[in-house]
Design an enzyme around this catalytic site. Sequence first.
Site, PDB file in Angstrom:
ATOM      1  N   LYS A 185      -3.626   3.240  -2.580  1.00 33.08           N
ATOM      2  CA  LYS A 185      -4.704   4.191  -2.859  1.00 33.08           C
ATOM      3  C   LYS A 185      -4.325   5.496  -2.192  1.00 33.08           C
ATOM      4  CE  LYS A 185      -8.408   0.714  -3.020  1.00 33.08           C
ATOM      5  NZ  LYS A 185      -7.582  -0.475  -2.767  1.00 33.08           N
TER       6      LYS A 185
ATOM      7  N   ASP B 130       0.827  -1.202   0.000  1.00 34.55           N
ATOM      8  CA  ASP B 130       0.000   0.000   0.000  1.00 34.55           C
ATOM      9  C   ASP B 130       0.866   1.258   0.000  1.00 34.55           C
ATOM     10  OD1 ASP B 130      -2.330  -1.400  -0.073  1.00 34.55           O
ATOM     11  OD2 ASP B 130      -2.830  -1.165   2.049  1.00 34.55           O
TER      12      ASP B 130
ATOM     13  N   MET C 134      -8.273   8.142  10.027  1.00 33.68           N
ATOM     14  CA  MET C 134      -8.481   8.931   8.809  1.00 33.68           C
ATOM     15  C   MET C 134      -9.520  10.038   9.024  1.00 33.68           C
ATOM     16  SD  MET C 134      -8.592   5.621   6.243  1.00 33.68           S
ATOM     17  CE  MET C 134      -9.629   4.703   7.403  1.00 33.68           C
TER      18      MET C 134
END
Length: 246
Positions: A47, A25, A160
């Site tokens: 991502k 990632d 997040m």
Amino acid sequence: APRDPGLLTLAARDLLLEADMVFHDALVSPEVLEMCGARTRLVDVGKRGGGAQTDQDAIITMLIEAARTGADVVRLKGGDPFVFGRGGEELAALRAAGIDADIVPGISSALAAPAAAGIPVTFRGVSSSVAIVSGQSAAGDGEPDLARLAAAVETVVVLMPLRNIELVVARLLETLAPSTPAAVIAGATTTDERVARAPVGEIARVARAAGLAAPATLVVGRVVEVLAGEGHPAQSPALTALLSAA
């Protein structure tokens, strides 16, 4: 996600050293990738918010195809892949394709980021319950009911949080007093770690004013200030980074 290579488990390190291919990632640090063997092929399937994206179905297809070649394949994620990391989805797809996989648990930033900032998510007589939610979904209607969740536990950790922090805070304030202690930890466990502390009613403004950037973690509850009188100042990025490296 915690990016300090020292937090990688021995089991994970050994797998990286022996892997033929590592699908990683975006938040995996270069120092961790340097632990891979000299012959290991690295495949970036990260991502990035607002940037390049790798479709989740495409990632699963690549994993299945690589595994079927007989190669030793590692899927490397930041933090714990089973805590908002879609590790469960990928494992289910692999098993449905008849591919066996070993799971190596990681260290979630939900626990590591507060710890690096000197914030215990539980503390005797202060907090005996913790809820972990994703800020990317917590601001959505009814998913989850963040106000109700905050009323049921003593510590709330939001992963997040920055993109929707104003909406996240607004939902928390439906239940919590504006004076409830809160902190945002950005870049946890790295030399760039920064910590902003403020009452939850002010934490969004303070985090924005400080220019904090992802990856970040929001912690809300009395645990944020429980060690404030034990040599841990209310806000000291330099000391926080020092404690993280200790």
